[in-house]
Scaffold this motif. Structure first.
Motif, PDB file in Angstrom:
ATOM      1  N   ILE A 159       1.058  -1.162   0.368  1.00 33.13           N
ATOM      2  CA  ILE A 159       0.071   0.186  -0.265  1.00 33.13           C
ATOM      3  C   ILE A 159       1.132   1.092   0.008  1.00 33.13           C
ATOM      4  CG2 ILE A 159      -1.471   1.402   0.704  1.00 33.13           C
ATOM      5  CD1 ILE A 159      -2.585  -0.804   2.426  1.00 33.13           C
ATOM      6  N   PRO A 160       1.203   1.869  -1.099  1.00 35.69           N
ATOM      7  CA  PRO A 160       1.746   3.271  -1.745  1.00 35.69           C
ATOM      8  C   PRO A 160       1.839   4.178  -0.259  1.00 35.69           C
ATOM      9  CG  PRO A 160       0.923   2.940  -3.329  1.00 35.69           C
ATOM     10  CD  PRO A 160       0.108   1.753  -2.420  1.00 35.69           C
ATOM     11  N   LYS A 161       2.635   4.670   0.559  1.00 41.28           N
ATOM     12  CA  LYS A 161       2.194   5.943   1.081  1.00 41.28           C
ATOM     13  C   LYS A 161       1.724   7.129   0.809  1.00 41.28           C
ATOM     14  CE  LYS A 161       6.623   5.190   3.746  1.00 41.28           C
ATOM     15  NZ  LYS A 161       8.163   5.792   4.634  1.00 41.28           N
ATOM     16  N   GLN A 162       1.374   7.303  -0.232  1.00 38.43           N
ATOM     17  CA  GLN A 162       0.635   8.471  -0.617  1.00 38.43           C
ATOM     18  C   GLN A 162      -0.476   8.243  -0.319  1.00 38.43           C
ATOM     19  OE1 GLN A 162       1.091   8.281  -5.389  1.00 38.43           O
ATOM     20  NE2 GLN A 162      -0.030   9.887  -5.297  1.00 38.43           N
ATOM     21  N   HIS A 163      -1.451   7.063  -0.500  1.00 38.90           N
ATOM     22  CA  HIS A 163      -2.520   6.482  -0.402  1.00 38.90           C
ATOM     23  C   HIS A 163      -2.816   7.564   1.307  1.00 38.90           C
ATOM     24  CE1 HIS A 163      -3.440   3.661  -3.600  1.00 38.90           C
ATOM     25  NE2 HIS A 163      -3.167   4.337  -3.866  1.00 38.90           N
ATOM     26  N   VAL A 164      -1.806   7.270   2.315  1.00 42.56           N
ATOM     27  CA  VAL A 164      -1.801   7.661   4.042  1.00 42.56           C
ATOM     28  C   VAL A 164      -1.545   9.473   3.595  1.00 42.56           C
ATOM     29  CG1 VAL A 164      -1.210   8.335   5.693  1.00 42.56           C
ATOM     30  CG2 VAL A 164      -1.516   5.671   4.372  1.00 42.56           C
ATOM     31  N   ASP A 165      -0.843   9.545   2.884  1.00 43.34           N
ATOM     32  CA  ASP A 165      -0.333  11.167   2.544  1.00 43.34           C
ATOM     33  C   ASP A 165      -1.859  11.707   2.112  1.00 43.34           C
ATOM     34  OD1 ASP A 165       1.419  10.911   4.045  1.00 43.34           O
ATOM     35  OD2 ASP A 165       2.939  10.915   1.702  1.00 43.34           O
ATOM     36  N   THR A 166      -2.159  11.285   0.609  1.00 44.60           N
ATOM     37  CA  THR A 166      -3.410  11.638   0.710  1.00 44.60           C
ATOM     38  C   THR A 166      -4.675  11.772   1.414  1.00 44.60           C
ATOM     39  OG1 THR A 166      -2.853  10.690  -2.386  1.00 44.60           O
ATOM     40  CG2 THR A 166      -5.048  12.038  -1.493  1.00 44.60           C
ATOM     41  N   PHE A 167      -4.913  10.846   2.038  1.00 43.25           N
ATOM     42  CA  PHE A 167      -5.327  11.150   2.977  1.00 43.25           C
ATOM     43  C   PHE A 167      -5.576  11.943   4.415  1.00 43.25           C
ATOM     44  CE2 PHE A 167      -7.425   9.166   7.010  1.00 43.25           C
ATOM     45  CZ  PHE A 167      -9.013   8.875   6.581  1.00 43.25           C
ATOM     46  N   PRO A 186      -6.197  16.487   3.679  1.00 42.30           N
ATOM     47  CA  PRO A 186      -6.499  18.523   4.019  1.00 42.30           C
ATOM     48  C   PRO A 186      -6.546  18.856   5.340  1.00 42.30           C
ATOM     49  CG  PRO A 186      -7.858  16.517   2.782  1.00 42.30           C
ATOM     50  CD  PRO A 186      -6.119  15.749   2.956  1.00 42.30           C
ATOM     51  N   ASP A 187      -5.615  17.862   5.945  1.00 42.33           N
ATOM     52  CA  ASP A 187      -5.360  18.707   7.153  1.00 42.33           C
ATOM     53  C   ASP A 187      -4.351  18.682   8.089  1.00 42.33           C
ATOM     54  OD1 ASP A 187      -8.548  19.130   8.091  1.00 42.33           O
ATOM     55  OD2 ASP A 187      -8.819  17.507   8.367  1.00 42.33           O
ATOM     56  N   SER A 188      -3.308  18.605   7.429  1.00 43.81           N
ATOM     57  CA  SER A 188      -1.876  18.457   7.910  1.00 43.81           C
ATOM     58  C   SER A 188      -1.678  19.559   9.326  1.00 43.81           C
ATOM     59  CB  SER A 188      -1.072  19.478   6.300  1.00 43.81           C
ATOM     60  OG  SER A 188      -1.317  18.853   5.485  1.00 43.81           O
ATOM     61  N   PRO A 189      -1.244  19.276   9.945  1.00 39.13           N
ATOM     62  CA  PRO A 189      -0.831  20.133  11.170  1.00 39.13           C
ATOM     63  C   PRO A 189      -0.190  21.572  10.821  1.00 39.13           C
ATOM     64  CG  PRO A 189      -0.160  18.161  11.608  1.00 39.13           C
ATOM     65  CD  PRO A 189      -0.755  17.998  10.143  1.00 39.13           C
ATOM     66  N   ARG A 190      -0.322  22.671  11.523  1.00 37.22           N
ATOM     67  CA  ARG A 190      -0.556  23.659  11.173  1.00 37.22           C
ATOM     68  C   ARG A 190       0.692  24.472  12.050  1.00 37.22           C
ATOM     69  NH1 ARG A 190      -5.837  27.572  10.823  1.00 37.22           N
ATOM     70  NH2 ARG A 190      -6.782  27.170   9.221  1.00 37.22           N
ATOM     71  N   ARG A 217      -0.457   7.154  11.614  1.00 31.66           N
ATOM     72  CA  ARG A 217      -0.739   5.505  12.009  1.00 31.66           C
ATOM     73  C   ARG A 217      -1.734   5.433  12.118  1.00 31.66           C
ATOM     74  NH1 ARG A 217       3.929   6.647  16.595  1.00 31.66           N
ATOM     75  NH2 ARG A 217       5.853   5.276  15.055  1.00 31.66           N
ATOM     76  N   TRP A 218      -2.735   5.936  12.807  1.00 31.69           N
ATOM     77  CA  TRP A 218      -3.819   6.653  12.503  1.00 31.69           C
ATOM     78  C   TRP A 218      -4.755   5.691  11.278  1.00 31.69           C
ATOM     79  CZ3 TRP A 218      -7.668   9.569  10.690  1.00 31.69           C
ATOM     80  CH2 TRP A 218      -8.974   9.139  10.885  1.00 31.69           C
ATOM     81  N   ALA A 219      -4.338   6.584  10.051  1.00 27.54           N
ATOM     82  CA  ALA A 219      -4.823   7.233   8.625  1.00 27.54           C
ATOM     83  C   ALA A 219      -4.083   5.826   7.962  1.00 27.54           C
ATOM     84  CB  ALA A 219      -4.438   8.449   7.872  1.00 27.54           C
ATOM     85  N   THR A 220      -3.083   5.019   8.573  1.00 24.26           N
ATOM     86  CA  THR A 220      -2.166   3.851   7.993  1.00 24.26           C
ATOM     87  C   THR A 220      -3.536   2.771   7.856  1.00 24.26           C
ATOM     88  OG1 THR A 220       0.097   4.633   8.274  1.00 24.26           O
ATOM     89  CG2 THR A 220      -0.897   2.244   7.600  1.00 24.26           C
ATOM     90  N   GLN A 221      -3.599   2.735   9.122  1.00 26.12           N
ATOM     91  CA  GLN A 221      -4.999   1.839   9.844  1.00 26.12           C
ATOM     92  C   GLN A 221      -6.358   2.037   8.721  1.00 26.12           C
ATOM     93  OE1 GLN A 221      -4.949  -1.189  12.125  1.00 26.12           O
ATOM     94  NE2 GLN A 221      -2.505  -0.195  11.918  1.00 26.12           N
ATOM     95  N   VAL A 222      -6.572   3.380   8.845  1.00 24.56           N
ATOM     96  CA  VAL A 222      -8.196   3.507   7.584  1.00 24.56           C
ATOM     97  C   VAL A 222      -7.685   2.818   6.372  1.00 24.56           C
ATOM     98  CG1 VAL A 222      -9.404   5.351   6.824  1.00 24.56           C
ATOM     99  CG2 VAL A 222      -8.781   5.347   9.231  1.00 24.56           C
ATOM    100  N   ILE A 223      -6.888   3.269   5.750  1.00 24.05           N
ATOM    101  CA  ILE A 223      -6.560   2.936   4.501  1.00 24.05           C
ATOM    102  C   ILE A 223      -6.257   1.054   4.481  1.00 24.05           C
ATOM    103  CG2 ILE A 223      -4.690   3.178   2.708  1.00 24.05           C
ATOM    104  CD1 ILE A 223      -6.366   5.840   2.897  1.00 24.05           C
ATOM    105  N   MET A 264      -9.423   8.611  -0.801  1.00 20.00           N
ATOM    106  CA  MET A 264     -10.017   8.925   0.529  1.00 20.00           C
ATOM    107  C   MET A 264      -9.226  10.385   1.149  1.00 20.00           C
ATOM    108  SD  MET A 264     -11.788   5.647   1.867  1.00 20.00           S
ATOM    109  CE  MET A 264      -9.680   4.973   3.141  1.00 20.00           C
ATOM    110  N   ARG A 265     -10.546  10.801   1.500  1.00 18.91           N
ATOM    111  CA  ARG A 265      -9.835  12.612   1.896  1.00 18.91           C
ATOM    112  C   ARG A 265     -10.957  12.144   3.702  1.00 18.91           C
ATOM    113  NH1 ARG A 265      -7.170  15.035  -1.173  1.00 18.91           N
ATOM    114  NH2 ARG A 265      -7.086  15.498  -3.504  1.00 18.91           N
ATOM    115  N   LEU A 266      -9.813  12.676   4.341  1.00 24.18           N
ATOM    116  CA  LEU A 266      -9.777  12.760   5.330  1.00 24.18           C
ATOM    117  C   LEU A 266     -11.353  14.064   5.956  1.00 24.18           C
ATOM    118  CD1 LEU A 266      -9.643  12.134   8.609  1.00 24.18           C
ATOM    119  CD2 LEU A 266      -7.832  13.993   8.247  1.00 24.18           C
TER     120      LEU A 266
END
Length: 223
Positions: free
Chosen positions: A14-22, A25-29, A61-67, A91-93
């Motif tokens: 599963i590419p890391k890109q899927h996690v990053d894309t997920f 939209p809410d990248s930490p400020r 890690r949480w997002a990886t579990q969702v993907i 998918m997007r958050l």
């Protein structure tokens, strides 16, 4: 598994890109870039930065579990000959209702919110659940407070004291709803059991482990 992959499901990466894309939209400020020579303020910024980095790692890690859950659900749907779900990757958050998080845990709630495959699998599991009549009747008898008539509620009838039969909705009027509620709860339990089995053989890249995995220092036992 090379560095560009977050996890491997039965040997398929599963590419890391899927996690990053997920998460994108809410990248930490950032905490801000206001400079100061005050030692206390510097330590405070370092502490906040450390907390922010830890939160970001756990979020990944949480997002990886969702993907991963979505991928496992897709495979389960194929095994069950269910109609292929709509392909919504990446998918997007989005916002998940707090009640769903409280009832299901954030990983499962997010997976069901974002993954058509997970929802299709849950629906199929729900169709498989058989709720005995005795269980429906027992629920009705033990939860009379949920079935007071509107008139009884207006009069402030205490359901935990003696209640007149006329103050409670007849069993036949609420039986179908109770059965559906129990079937829904049983399906969720079946989904949790399936997910625990299905992800047992998943291999995670470093930094993408389960948030509750005690092998990494930031672990939190939350779902």
């Amino acid at each position: 598994m090379t560095e560009e992959y977050a996890a491997s499901v039965h040997g398929d990466p599963i590419p890391k890109q899927h996690v990053d894309t997920f998460l994108s939209p809410d990248s930490p400020r950032g905490a801000g870039n206001c400079a100061t020579n005050h030692t206390g303020a510097a330590h405070a910024r370092q502490h906040l930065a450390a907390l922010s980095a830890r939160a970001a790692r756990q979020r990944r890690r949480w997002a990886t579990q969702v993907i991963v859950t979505d991928e496992l659900a897709r495979r389960a749907c194929a095994e069950r000959d269910l109609a292929p779900p709509d392909d919504v990757l990446p998918m997007r958050l989005l916002t998940v209702p707090e009640t769903d998080v409280a009832d299901l845990g954030s990983i499962v709630a997010a997976a069901l919110a974002h993954s058509p495959a997970a929802r299709a699998l849950l629906a199929d599991l729900e169709r498989e659940q058989h709720i005995p009549e005795t269980a429906v009747r027992d629920y009705y008898d033990r939860n009379r407070d949920r079935f007071l008539t509107p008139e009884a509620l207006r009069r402030g009838v205490d359901p935990f004291n003696t209640v007149e039969p006329s103050d409670v909705l007849p069993y036949d009027h609420v039986r179908e709803g109770i059965e559906q509620e129990l079937r829904h709860a049983a399906a969720h339990r079946a989904f949790f059991a399936w997910l625990d089995r299905a992800r047992a053989d998943v291999v995670y890249a470093e930094g993408h482990e389960h948030p509750g995995d005690p092998s990494h220092p930031d672990h939190e036992h939350r779902h």
